[in-house]
Motif scaffolding. Sequence first.
Motif, PDB file in Angstrom:
ATOM      1  N   SER A 154      -5.506 -11.290  82.495  1.00 54.28           N
ATOM      2  CA  SER A 154      -6.481 -11.856  83.416  1.00 54.28           C
ATOM      3  C   SER A 154      -7.689 -10.947  83.582  1.00 54.28           C
ATOM      4  O   SER A 154      -8.837 -11.410  83.613  1.00 54.28           O
ATOM      5  N   SER A 155      -7.444  -9.644  83.665  1.00 50.71           N
ATOM      6  CA  SER A 155      -8.563  -8.714  83.829  1.00 50.71           C
ATOM      7  C   SER A 155      -9.494  -8.769  82.623  1.00 50.71           C
ATOM      8  O   SER A 155     -10.724  -8.689  82.765  1.00 50.71           O
ATOM      9  N   LYS A 176     -11.405 -12.231  82.757  1.00 52.91           N
ATOM     10  CA  LYS A 176     -12.379 -12.295  83.857  1.00 52.91           C
ATOM     11  C   LYS A 176     -13.378 -11.139  83.794  1.00 52.91           C
ATOM     12  O   LYS A 176     -14.317 -11.099  84.586  1.00 52.91           O
ATOM     13  N   ALA A 209      -8.218  -6.751  89.517  1.00 56.57           N
ATOM     14  CA  ALA A 209      -7.263  -7.833  89.235  1.00 56.57           C
ATOM     15  C   ALA A 209      -6.073  -7.763  90.188  1.00 56.57           C
ATOM     16  O   ALA A 209      -5.629  -8.784  90.724  1.00 56.57           O
ATOM     17  N   THR A 262      -7.164  -8.810  93.697  1.00 57.75           N
ATOM     18  CA  THR A 262      -7.349 -10.265  93.768  1.00 57.75           C
ATOM     19  C   THR A 262      -6.004 -10.979  93.782  1.00 57.75           C
ATOM     20  O   THR A 262      -5.803 -11.955  94.515  1.00 57.75           O
ATOM     21  N   GLN A 291      -7.418 -17.383  87.973  1.00 60.40           N
ATOM     22  CA  GLN A 291      -8.144 -17.548  86.725  1.00 60.40           C
ATOM     23  C   GLN A 291      -8.970 -18.832  86.683  1.00 60.40           C
ATOM     24  O   GLN A 291     -10.072 -18.849  86.139  1.00 60.40           O
ATOM     25  N   ASN A 292      -8.435 -19.898  87.261  1.00 58.61           N
ATOM     26  CA  ASN A 292      -9.047 -21.220  87.083  1.00 58.61           C
ATOM     27  C   ASN A 292      -9.601 -21.842  88.354  1.00 58.61           C
ATOM     28  O   ASN A 292     -10.077 -22.975  88.327  1.00 58.61           O
ATOM     29  N   ALA A 307      -8.895 -21.535  81.236  1.00 57.75           N
ATOM     30  CA  ALA A 307     -10.222 -21.304  81.805  1.00 57.75           C
ATOM     31  C   ALA A 307     -11.314 -21.550  80.773  1.00 57.75           C
ATOM     32  O   ALA A 307     -12.423 -21.957  81.103  1.00 57.75           O
TER      33      ALA A 307
END
Length: 762
Positions: free
Chosen positions: A393-394, A397, A404, A407, A441-442, A687
């Motif tokens: 994810s990091s 994004k 990350a 969040t 993420q989305n 995403a």
Amino acid sequence: MTKHGAQNSGKDLVRINTLTLRDGLQSTGVWNDFFPIVKRALKELADARNGATGEQPNVERLHKIAKMTREVGYIGQEMFWGQSFQKHMIAEISPFEAMELYRRVYGDEFQLTGLGRGVNAVGFRPYGQDVIDALVVRFAERGGVTGDKKIKMRIFDALNSQDNCASMVKAAARYNASGEAGVKPIWIEAALCYQPPREINKWDDNGNVTERVPLFTNAYYLNYARKQIAAAESAGSVLDSLVIKDMAGQLNANRLAELLPPLKELGLPVYLHMHATNYESTIETIQVAVDNGIAGFEVADWPLADGTSHASVRDVLPGREDKMVPIDLNALTALETEYETIFGQKDKLFETEGTPQSHRDDLKLSRKERLILWQLGIPGGAMPAVMDLLIKSSKLKKITMNEAIATFEEELERLQDEVGWVPLVTPMADIIYTQAIINMQNGRYNVVEDRFGKMILGKYGRYVNHDNDEEIQFAPHVIQAVIDYCQGVKDGTKLALGGKPYPPPVYSKEKATYALEMDGTREKLRPLLERAQIDPESPIADEALVMKLMEPPASTNLTERILLGRQQERMAELLASIEETVGPLEQVFADQDQLAFIADYYQGERVAGLVRELLQPVQGRSLDQLLEAEAVSMAAKRPGAPWEETKREVARILGAALQTRYVENNVVMAKAAKDIPFEPSLALYYADYLDSNGHAPEADVRQQIGERVQQTFQAWLSDPLATATPDAVYENRMLHAALSGDSRLYGVVPPAAPPVYQDTLQ
């Protein structure tokens, strides 16, 4: 004021179980270090049944480990079920055969434990009662001891749902109450999945919070325990013990000292199962449990202790030796040394802690990272998967890992506040943390993980606050988001995560079960059972049906591979033995008169019967014995025929029949071997293909995705393993949709003959 002072009654010493070869494997991710030994040991036992007289080094090694374990002073070991059921299957080992092996090597005086998920049994869906009954009976028969409760069934539910647990509690209680001669009774233990005290929201119809109410209080656990006791009694038996199951190591010494005494007053022994992610706190809590009269606790042995696993008994003992069963530290050192020959040396394992090179999955995270996830309540076994998702994810994004994690912490707590702080234990742990990362993420609920949707729609059962017996509410806006998403999947404006259809967008507060019954599965699996030489009405068939129903979600053909794979090994050995006698099986008979005689002699079912006998799971006559007997019978029908030639003719006939079956099985297994690995990280990749409203891409973008699928398919044909890396998971999943015929989203025509795929999880 501290409550760390209560003394043990002195009547009983605290019992100690080891979890090294079940929960230790799960927490550290080193299954593949141990399973080859199990698989080879089962092969050695099968060879012995088939007449082999050679040594059995792997069986003897397991005997040695078992003997050393008993010598330490442990009174039991958890070995079965939970995640290990699927892990055995992925290694192409029958979990039931492994249970019998473990009982053989540990002996009848040692208690072995299995972990069951109530109505979800050892799978991930609600099953019919007959399925639960079959699993319980085979569990007892394979691993139990006649007349003595030397096999323990630990039963839990991820929602602490009494309804869900009752199916398995009652099945075990009815089995114990049957009173049949030779019964192998089950020690029935109900698990209370521990969570720290919380306050949860009550919502009005407009989605406003009307009040906050307490959850996971002392009264909550006491009432839940009483319900479990009553469930066993209603089935004509008794509950034997309770266990506090602290899967995330959230229990502390003060809380334990408050909770344990009232639980003990219910009249049952209370055990403690606690992960040791915060190691010092766990040691203190276990020691306080010993001081307050805990019946027993569980540990793991080096080199599989610490990390996200369990504490070592060495660290609990000091100052409390007189309260526990005697532990022989010299014997423990010998056992740890033996384990190091399998899993690696302790010091070297911890040298690489916090690096991707670590041999233990849990040690790929640094201690600091583990403690951050521990504070969030993430279970020990789930931490490596969570960290892997956060790393991906990091990168996607383009944020730092610290960002990350921060969040994720914010989203997880927000989500949990919306769903009533669902206990983070299998399967709810991975459902909740996966949805939290998908939201990161989305955008929040733009994509809904399949199981999260089912949980919100009531498919996992009712979520009840046992403090007041009221159903815990999910936030109305979350319910509506899931319903809208389901409708979007139905009308094609949303992508279905994983290509799976969603349940109808109707929310029901009532428990909704998918009654997966034995009879329907029995009929569906009948051709496979017959091919595997298993009587469809036999207990072995029940085991095959249970395995089929409870296969891991990402691999749906493991039962076929286990049943036929074992048979393939047996046939390969038989064919090799026959060819040693008669030469290549392609050689034809020169004498037409002999061929005519043989065709007449072996007409009907005679050859098929001989093949069935050779391939029975429990062998009768060996190949040599069968060849001798058939040669004698054939010679009696044809006086004067050369004896050795007659024997070779029998061998050729059997070889031809076996070779035909071998080829046919290869075809069946090829069809069964098309699974593609799936992991939650694919959710991150959506995403790239969702617009700002979370809608599916337009036709031209879908065509681009379709072209990528075709390219992936061609790459897969040339090198299946290369397309199973984490970076290729998304493409693999699109390919899975194509192979399964779900081409609506991708514009891909599924190939007529999918290639053979070897499961990379092995």
